[in-house]
Design an enzyme around this catalytic site. Sequence first.
Site, PDB file in Angstrom:
ATOM      1  N   HIS A   8       0.930  -1.316  -0.048  1.00  0.00           N
ATOM      2  CA  HIS A   8       0.291  -0.084  -0.201  1.00  0.00           C
ATOM      3  C   HIS A   8       0.671   1.478  -0.371  1.00  0.00           C
ATOM      4  CE1 HIS A   8      -4.225  -1.077   0.548  1.00  0.00           C
ATOM      5  NE2 HIS A   8      -3.864  -2.314   1.366  1.00  0.00           N
ATOM      6  N   LYS A  13      -8.157  13.986   4.644  1.00  0.00           N
ATOM      7  CA  LYS A  13      -7.299  13.237   5.062  1.00  0.00           C
ATOM      8  C   LYS A  13      -6.266  13.143   5.807  1.00  0.00           C
ATOM      9  CE  LYS A  13      -6.467  13.352   0.504  1.00  0.00           C
ATOM     10  NZ  LYS A  13      -6.078  12.285  -0.227  1.00  0.00           N
ATOM     11  N   ARG A  14      -5.751  12.048   6.375  1.00  0.00           N
ATOM     12  CA  ARG A  14      -4.562  12.034   7.205  1.00  0.00           C
ATOM     13  C   ARG A  14      -3.511  13.444   6.843  1.00  0.00           C
ATOM     14  NH1 ARG A  14       0.098   9.215   6.931  1.00  0.00           N
ATOM     15  NH2 ARG A  14      -0.495   8.043   4.862  1.00  0.00           N
ATOM     16  N   LYS A  40       0.550  14.848   1.178  1.00  0.00           N
ATOM     17  CA  LYS A  40      -0.360  14.893   1.057  1.00  0.00           C
ATOM     18  C   LYS A  40      -0.792  16.365   0.748  1.00  0.00           C
ATOM     19  CE  LYS A  40      -2.360  10.599   3.429  1.00  0.00           C
ATOM     20  NZ  LYS A  40      -3.086  10.178   1.823  1.00  0.00           N
ATOM     21  N   THR A  78      -8.434   6.598  -2.104  1.00  0.00           N
ATOM     22  CA  THR A  78      -9.852   6.087  -2.276  1.00  0.00           C
ATOM     23  C   THR A  78     -10.355   7.051  -2.276  1.00  0.00           C
ATOM     24  OG1 THR A  78      -9.953   5.227   0.521  1.00  0.00           O
ATOM     25  CG2 THR A  78      -9.620   3.623  -1.518  1.00  0.00           C
ATOM     26  N   LYS A 105     -14.656   8.547  -3.752  1.00  0.00           N
ATOM     27  CA  LYS A 105     -15.731   8.837  -2.873  1.00  0.00           C
ATOM     28  C   LYS A 105     -15.881   9.963  -3.649  1.00  0.00           C
ATOM     29  CE  LYS A 105     -14.266   6.216   0.704  1.00  0.00           C
ATOM     30  NZ  LYS A 105     -13.475   6.139   1.709  1.00  0.00           N
TER      31      LYS A 105
END
Length: 836
Positions: free
Chosen positions: A380, A571-572, A577, A679, A683
Amino acid sequence: MQELKEVTSAVSPRSEAGPDLLTQYGCGPIRFSGHNDALYERHLLFDDIIAPAAAGARERFEAVARSVRDVLSQRWVLTKSTYARENPKRIYYLSMEFLIGRSLSNNVMNLLLDLFAKQVADQKNLDWLGLLEQEPDAGLGNGGLGRLAACFIDSMATMQLPAMGYGLRYEYGMFKQSIVDGWQQEHPDNWLRRQDPWEVPRPNETVEVKLDCSVELHGESWNVVPGRPTTLIGIPFDRPVVGYGGKTINTLRLWAAAASNYFDFQEFSSGDFVGALAGTLAAESLTRVLYPDDSTERGQRLRFVQEYFLVACSLADLVRRFRQGNADWGTFPDQVAIQLNDTHPTMAVPELMRILLDEARLGWDQAWNITQRTLAYTNHTLLPEALEKWPIHYFQQVVPRNLEIIFEINRRLLDDVRRRYPRDEARIARLSLIEDGPEQRVRMANLAIVGSHSTNGVAAIHSELLRKMTVKDLAEVFPERFNNKTNGVTPRRWLLLANPALAAAISEAIGDGWITNLGQLSKLKPLAEDKAFRDAFRKAAHKTKLDFANRLRASTGELVDPGTVFDCQVKRIHEYKRQLLNALRIVVLYNRMRQNPIMEMTPRTFFFAGKAAPAYHLAKLIIKFLNNLAGTVDGDPVTRGRLKIVFLPDYNVSLAERLIPAADVSNQISTAGYEASGTSNMKFMMNGALTIGTRDGATIEMAEEAGEQNFFLFGLTADQVEGSRGWYSPHWHYENEPETRAALDLIFSDYFSRYEPGVFAPLRDALLTHGDHYMHLADLKSYLDADQRLCELYADGDGWARKAILNIAGSGKFSSDRTIAQYATEIWNAKPCPVP
């Protein structure tokens, strides 16, 4: 795969939902409610010994949940007995995380009881939404890894695959997040404070886990004591996994740790009341917390033992189940498929070998053949720090036999490599399962690849980079083992349940077959040109935004305008990110408005949400900056009502279910080459948000499906990021891009930290002094250009709706049903086992 599609399409349509379904689940003639002997009324009275009229919201939630569990129980038992009778090949999904969220609404939906449940709520004058709020999110996961696992087990049950999830029963989740003076504060997430109505303890199916050490508590510390062998007890707790249509009810089995000797009577009698329970407390602490702080040696040891405990319990349990119906060990790979969800369960390789060698008494070659044919590994991440490497001495202290097996696996591997690549010692060193250095470590990703028959990435670009960069040498030795399985999400929870207004509009337009065959959303493509459907989409989107704004105001007091663009990044919190890049974009927009207060600008609300690891100080500082930025912008008359920033604390599945359907814009802006898949991007897409993002992870494939012209892509590619490492200088952008310089100067002048001067100096270090490793400044101008195109489109309501509908129409590939069908046919060789 065709067989899987046929089984899935056979699920009962939603239009059949109603009281007659109780007969389907074997509950008749017992009624759900409306009578003193009905399920709901009996649970209210007899579970809590309280008059129904005096029951509070929590008691009513538990009564409803237990009544729903009663409805599914006989089908759950029938599923198990069908598997025992048919003896199909079974799938076992091992994961340290299952971020399942709340269960009541999801189970009611998948049982096709949602209309019936609402009728009961009306009859009983129950606040249905308030009832759902009584259920805490299960603290069994943190981010995308755990949410993916939850989507996968949902899909496996819906597709009638004989599958079981294995995880740990954490008493406390990662943490509950609050924001105080802009800073993240962590609080215990005791989600099991009240009894969970869904779980079923199985004390008769416990497992013994033998360690070559003991565990002790010293004050607040959990310690491993070498040389004192001990036995832990794994107690299984089962949760139902309801497939859509209620035909198959699979099981998620979670392990809780306990001591073999619960109570030391002699110590208690001598007056050491705490010492009498010390062993129990130490053992139970093993599964007390999800993700102990691994910035400390003790936290790392605890994590190591957690991972072994999960593997040892799960393998013992599935081997026991296999032996109940099979006498020949040679058939094990034909009856069992074990999927390792990332490197955390990699100890399954030496543990399965130990079982086959020491308990089954098989020879090495046969045991190794069985192990490799049984295990499969999903990678992952490409981040080196996330590819676990455990010190040799951890194995020596806890499971020395497993270390012996690892050494032998490595010896045989390197002997083979030397034959294939003679005198290539550098390659041998890279391929070795053991990393040399001041402290020898076991490379768990290497072990997972060598010990399994399949290694898959989770997006096309991720799988390519995994083969060509991260584990290049192993991919050259075992090229046939590498494959891609792009992630997906369940459309039941993330569209049907989360966005009923849009789901209803879609079903009215093309029917409800998309619920179990998301590819049918492609039928929406021509409807992008249909004014009536565009109007229906816009009406549904506005209603969802209005509902979210109202719920946010009721729950937090925060006021947001549903007429603004809802621009989201949830998100985290992590540097790669790039929440910081998003913040820089907002600072530039803010500067533009300060310089020209009368300029036209589309009113926008920027939503952020996510947690930072407690020991990740720079990520916590980014949260602080976002909150300070929000306070400054909100307090400035120039921007009030036109720009607003909201940081939503304690992000979880339930919050995501409300925010994602309300979003207009999805930010997927990771540094290219760093996001494995993502993911949340999927969504947002299937709910009609438009993506502004980099060419990274699954976003690349999403743009291919919907058409790049319907995305707002920007920034460096993964190849460009890698190719510019040697010469990239963030100072060039600072010196040559006026808006970049102005934004940074404003931040570092303490404009956003007037009462905390210098607090954001580490951001300067990250962006300028230390070279901007994640290339925020390299992508900022391109990001702003894409943002300008996005705002121009939003001004054209019909044009925006067209692209949003085309995004929904292109999201069919990103169903977890499709992903699981590929796993089942291409990796597991498993077939559905329908329950009559």
